[in-house]
Write an enzyme that holds these catalytic residues in place. Structure first.
Site, mmCIF file in Angstrom:
data_model
loop_
_atom_site.group_PDB
_atom_site.id
_atom_site.type_symbol
_atom_site.label_atom_id
_atom_site.label_comp_id
_atom_site.label_asym_id
_atom_site.label_seq_id
_atom_site.Cartn_x
_atom_site.Cartn_y
_atom_site.Cartn_z
ATOM 1 N N ASN A 119 0.751 -1.274 0.116
ATOM 2 C CA ASN A 119 0.072 -0.102 0.156
ATOM 3 C C ASN A 119 0.783 1.313 -0.303
ATOM 4 O OD1 ASN A 119 0.350 -1.236 2.784
ATOM 5 N ND2 ASN A 119 -0.091 0.684 3.244
ATOM 6 N N CYS A 126 10.070 11.816 8.510
ATOM 7 C CA CYS A 126 9.536 12.312 9.595
ATOM 8 C C CYS A 126 8.444 13.418 9.381
ATOM 9 C CB CYS A 126 10.748 13.092 10.706
ATOM 10 S SG CYS A 126 11.981 12.014 10.640
ATOM 11 N N SER A 133 -11.243 -4.928 1.568
ATOM 12 C CA SER A 133 -12.065 -3.887 2.110
ATOM 13 C C SER A 133 -12.589 -3.115 1.287
ATOM 14 C CB SER A 133 -10.951 -2.734 3.162
ATOM 15 O OG SER A 133 -11.022 -3.189 4.468
ATOM 16 N N GLN A 179 -5.208 -4.129 -1.857
ATOM 17 C CA GLN A 179 -4.894 -3.047 -2.632
ATOM 18 C C GLN A 179 -5.166 -3.690 -4.111
ATOM 19 O OE1 GLN A 179 -4.322 0.308 -2.589
ATOM 20 N NE2 GLN A 179 -3.868 0.250 0.174
#
Ligand code: PLP
Length: 376
Positions: free
Chosen positions: A154, A328, A202, A182
């Site tokens: 993903n 980050c 999903s 995916q």
């Protein structure tokens, strides 16, 4: 929300619902409010919607309807499958990679803690795929094993060769669970033609509603429930079924599969255009992963490290929604657990983005992204 034009390029996180799916769900909610376990006409009618949805999904996925269990999402389906395999089928070892989704990784860690199963992690290759070279050797050891690897990553779009892994597993009597979240709705997967025991999906990843997914459990394997209570889903997943969600998921899959040939070509061309435009705007830009899936582009930008922390925020205030690629960013001080496996340390600190496309994106969206990026 204000009136600024917004651009959604985060389709690997979730996708917009297709209008036909919303219509279908509203219709079911308005007219089919019976409890599918009730024996009167309202209940029977709700039940028949669920079973038609199951048949339709089974047809598209190349399996039998009885091999599909509806769940709230793929996370639940993966938890159920891995937990039952260890608890009820005597699996003593799990083989996976550190690039899996946390739905798998954290379930594997929990099973190691709770049941003492051993875990082997296959390493990553520089192109972002899983190195399969050591798998055959591991499988030669006679330990009851389940291999869990995702089809399409993903974050990077790296693609697993399901045939290669599954054939190795079955040659050594190991079970194979593949996280197909995916790829369901985005490629033709025929579960019976693939050496798979389990797969998961999903609906919100393929223009269906959130809160519903499915587990494919091969008829050759018998699992036990994680959630107990009523007899719904053959007792494997108790709880009153969300009829409208299930109908919406089947509708979304039908639409996506019907339009697949066109949409795939369209999205591939968009991804190519995006990569071309980014290369023009940012010479030296790099992709994270090679030969990746057609709707995901993960790139490291040739920008100073300081820009990483605020990149997503700066795009967001310009109305552009993408995901972090690596460093980050978005309040996290840790690099992506996926990219950390194969991207050089210096590059990990640089600003990186995951851009993911759907049938609803246009070249204008990509131009808007490039313009916004040039301004940050
Ligand atoms: N596996 C993959 C590859 C995913 O991309 C996701 C969602 O991001 C999941 C599993 C979990 O899906 P859900 O949160 O819908 O259960």
């Amino acid at each position: 929300m204000n009136n600024m034009k917004r651009v959604y390029l985060d389709n690997a996180a979730t996708t917009p619902l297709r209008p036909e799916v919303i219509d279908c769900m509203v219709d079911v909610m308005q007219t089919e409010y019976g409890n599918a376990s009730s024996t009167h006409s309202y209940g029977r009618s709700a039940k028949s919607i669920i079973e038609s949805a199951r048949k339709s999904i089974a047809q598209w996925m190349g399996c039998e309807a009885r091999e599909l269990i509806f769940t709230a999402n793929a996370t639940e389906a993966t938890n159920m499958i891995l937990t039952s395999a260890v608890r009820d089928l005597g699996i003593q070892r799990l083989i996976t990679s550190r690039m899996e989704h946390h739905a798998t990784l954290y379930t594997v860690e929990k099973l190691a803690q709770d049941f003492g199963v051993t875990v082997a992690y296959l390493p990553a290759k520089p192109d972002g795929t899983v190195a399969l070279e050591g798998l055959a050797e591991l499988l030669q050891q006679e330990i009851p094993t389940l291999v869990t690897l995702m089809h399409v990553n993903n974050e990077t779009g790296a693609v697993l060769n399901i045939d290669e892994v599954g054939q190795l597993c079955h040659a050594h009597n190991a079970l194979f669970h593949c996280d197909t979240v995916q790829s369901v709705g985005k490629v033709r997967l025929h579960f019976h033609d693939l050496p798979l025991d389990f797969a998961v999906a999903s609906a919100h990843k393929f223009h269906g509603p959130k809160g519903v997914g499915f587990a494919y459990i091969s008829k050759n394997v018998v699992l036990k429930p994680m959630i107990v209570g009523g007899e719904q889903e053959k007792g494997l997943r108790a709880g009153t079924e969300a009829v409208h969600q299930i109908a919406g998921m089947a509708k979304a899959l039908e639409l996506d599969m019907t339009d697949l040939a066109h949409d795939q070509g369209y999205i591939e061309a968009l991804k190519f255009y995006c990569w071309e435009q980014l290369q023009i705007a940012f010479p030296g830009i790099k992709t994270n992963g090679e030969h990746t899936f057609y709707n995901i582009l993960n790139v490291t930008l040739p920008m100073p490290e300081e820009k990483a922390a605020m990149l997503l925020f700066n795009l967001d205030i310009k109305g552009i929604a993408v995901s972090r690629g690596s460093a980050c960013q978005s309040g996290s001080s840790k690099p992506s657990h996926v990219l950390a496996q194969f991207v050089a340390e210096d590059d990990l600190k640089r600003p990186a983005l995951r851009i993911s496309f759907s049938r609803f994106n246009t070249k204008e969206d990509i131009d808007a992204l490039c313009d916004a990026l040039k301004g940050v």
